[in-house]
Scaffold this motif. Structure first.
Motif, mmCIF file in Angstrom:
data_model
loop_
_atom_site.group_PDB
_atom_site.id
_atom_site.type_symbol
_atom_site.label_atom_id
_atom_site.label_comp_id
_atom_site.label_asym_id
_atom_site.label_seq_id
_atom_site.Cartn_x
_atom_site.Cartn_y
_atom_site.Cartn_z
ATOM 1 N N ARG A 144 -8.467 -26.723 -13.587
ATOM 2 C CA ARG A 144 -9.874 -26.679 -13.201
ATOM 3 C C ARG A 144 -10.051 -27.080 -11.744
ATOM 4 O O ARG A 144 -10.778 -26.432 -10.977
ATOM 5 N N LEU A 145 -9.340 -28.122 -11.321
ATOM 6 C CA LEU A 145 -9.443 -28.575 -9.937
ATOM 7 C C LEU A 145 -8.909 -27.518 -8.974
ATOM 8 O O LEU A 145 -9.484 -27.305 -7.889
ATOM 9 N N ARG A 147 -8.938 -24.273 -9.460
ATOM 10 C CA ARG A 147 -9.889 -23.151 -9.404
ATOM 11 C C ARG A 147 -11.150 -23.516 -8.633
ATOM 12 O O ARG A 147 -11.864 -22.628 -8.154
ATOM 13 N N GLU A 148 -11.397 -24.795 -8.480
ATOM 14 C CA GLU A 148 -12.616 -25.246 -7.812
ATOM 15 C C GLU A 148 -12.287 -25.855 -6.449
ATOM 16 O O GLU A 148 -12.023 -25.136 -5.489
ATOM 17 N N GLY A 149 -12.292 -27.161 -6.335
ATOM 18 C CA GLY A 149 -12.191 -27.801 -5.030
ATOM 19 C C GLY A 149 -10.927 -27.482 -4.262
ATOM 20 O O GLY A 149 -10.964 -27.325 -3.034
ATOM 21 N N SER A 151 -9.233 -24.825 -4.186
ATOM 22 C CA SER A 151 -9.209 -23.460 -3.650
ATOM 23 C C SER A 151 -10.505 -23.142 -2.914
ATOM 24 O O SER A 151 -10.803 -21.976 -2.657
ATOM 25 N N ASN A 152 -11.264 -24.198 -2.564
ATOM 26 C CA ASN A 152 -12.574 -24.001 -1.922
ATOM 27 C C ASN A 152 -13.466 -23.083 -2.756
ATOM 28 O O ASN A 152 -14.220 -22.264 -2.220
ATOM 29 N N PHE A 153 -13.350 -23.211 -4.075
ATOM 30 C CA PHE A 153 -14.151 -22.452 -5.038
ATOM 31 C C PHE A 153 -13.965 -20.941 -4.878
ATOM 32 O O PHE A 153 -14.843 -20.153 -5.192
ATOM 33 N N ASP A 154 -12.785 -20.555 -4.427
ATOM 34 C CA ASP A 154 -12.428 -19.139 -4.282
ATOM 35 C C ASP A 154 -11.025 -18.943 -4.848
ATOM 36 O O ASP A 154 -10.056 -18.719 -4.110
ATOM 37 N N PRO A 155 -10.861 -19.022 -6.185
ATOM 38 C CA PRO A 155 -9.522 -18.948 -6.754
ATOM 39 C C PRO A 155 -8.830 -17.616 -6.521
ATOM 40 O O PRO A 155 -7.605 -17.581 -6.330
#
Length: 320
Positions: A144-145, A147-149, A151-155
């Protein structure tokens, strides 16, 4: 304490681990054992070993504290890979090893994990019923982390970048390492970082407890599996063992508060406990005496109860 090298079939390298023994240890007796797992970027000499491993051994458990494959004193090339599935495999290999030790009761094995190690320990407990009790301390679902922070919310963009980097390395280019943290708290603040988790992680790893085996880094070209990984998948049907979830009530960017609430709600276990350390943060629970004391006050009796011979026998009968 003893340092060992663990190799199981199918592995091409050793897992390095420290074994912490109870006071007045007797090799002819059998003890309940706990596998204590370090955070992402950490190592066995930090909080999983020198704080929780040492305290649990003092409380009467044999505690095995491994380094992740590709990191610390463990083998595996290239270095600094953060692979969730390998981490879970490592823990299961350590349990194989623990069950081979004459002084460990093979039916009384628990698991504890901190930060990302907490998320990995949850996944290991979901799939491995040899684990009779689970404690997650400020646990984070690393997928989850990512996919979010992380990856700058750009997985998808992150996956494309990782693919390009892997292509470049296969063509002879240099490796690229993601350093998780700034060099100092002051440097982080100067760069505009104000997240409590990042700044307190920097203080912990750079100032409070630096260790040679602690990498706080990740090889970019091998990070893609983490983006598609989920520590909590199938918890509502398969996570049946007794579970304790511990975290502070000061939420930060790594999301332990959120993840702790989620897994507590989702787990199928009918015996689960939620411990919120009021007024404390993620990294306070690594080594600050008061919040660590609060955690130990809860988790030591929890493990004693659920790793007793009677309790593990009941679990085995229920599973059958």
């Amino acid at each position: 304490m003893e340092t060992v090298k663990i190799r199981n079939p199918g592995m091409h390298w050793d897992i390095a681990a420290n074994i912490h023994f109870p006071p007045e240890f007797q090799a002819g007796k059998q003890y309940p054992a706990i596998v204590s797992n370090h955070p992402i970027g950490s190592c066995k000499e930090q909080t999983s070993g020198n704080i929780y491993g040492a305290a649990l051994a003092k409380a009467g458990f044999v505690v095995i504290v491994p380094d992740a494959s590709y990191q610390g004193g463990s083998g595996g090339e290239p270095r600094w890979i953060e692979d969730p599935e390998q981490r879970v495999k490592d823990y299961r290999d350590v349990i194989d090893y623990a069950q081979s030790l004459p002084y460990v009761d093979p039916e009384r094995i628990g698991i504890l994990g901190i930060c990302g190690g907490g998320g990995y320990s949850i996944k290991a407990t979901i799939i491995d019923k040899r684990i009779k009790a689970l404690v997650s301390i400020t646990g984070v679902n690393f997928g989850r982390l990512m996919r979010e922070g992380f990856s700058n919310f750009d997985p998808v963009g992150a996956l494309e970048d990782m693919a390009a980097q892997r292509t470049a390395e296969n063509a002879g280019g240099d490796e690229r390492i993601n350093i998780f943290l700034p060099a100092s708290v002051e440097e982080g603040k100067a760069a505009g970082i104000n997240d409590i988790d990042v700044l307190e992680a920097t203080d912990y790893y750079r100032n409070r407890c630096p260790a040679e085996g602690s990498g706080t880094r990740m090889l970019v070209s091998h990070a893609a599996p983490a983006i598609a990984w989920d520590a909590f998948a199938f918890a509502e049907t398969l996570l049946t063992q007794p579970m304790m979830v511990i975290f502070g009530d000061k939420p930060g960017g790594f999301g332990a508060y959120r993840d702790g609430m989620e897994i507590y709600g989702r787990a199928a276990s009918t015996n689960k406990e939620l411990v919120v350390a009021e007024g404390w943060s993620h990294y306070d629970l690594y080594d600050k005496p008061e919040p660590v004391g609060l955690a130990l006050e809860k988790l030591v009796p929890f493990f004693r109860m659920h790793l007793s011979a009677t309790a593990t026998a009941r679990q085995t009968m229920a599973a059958e």
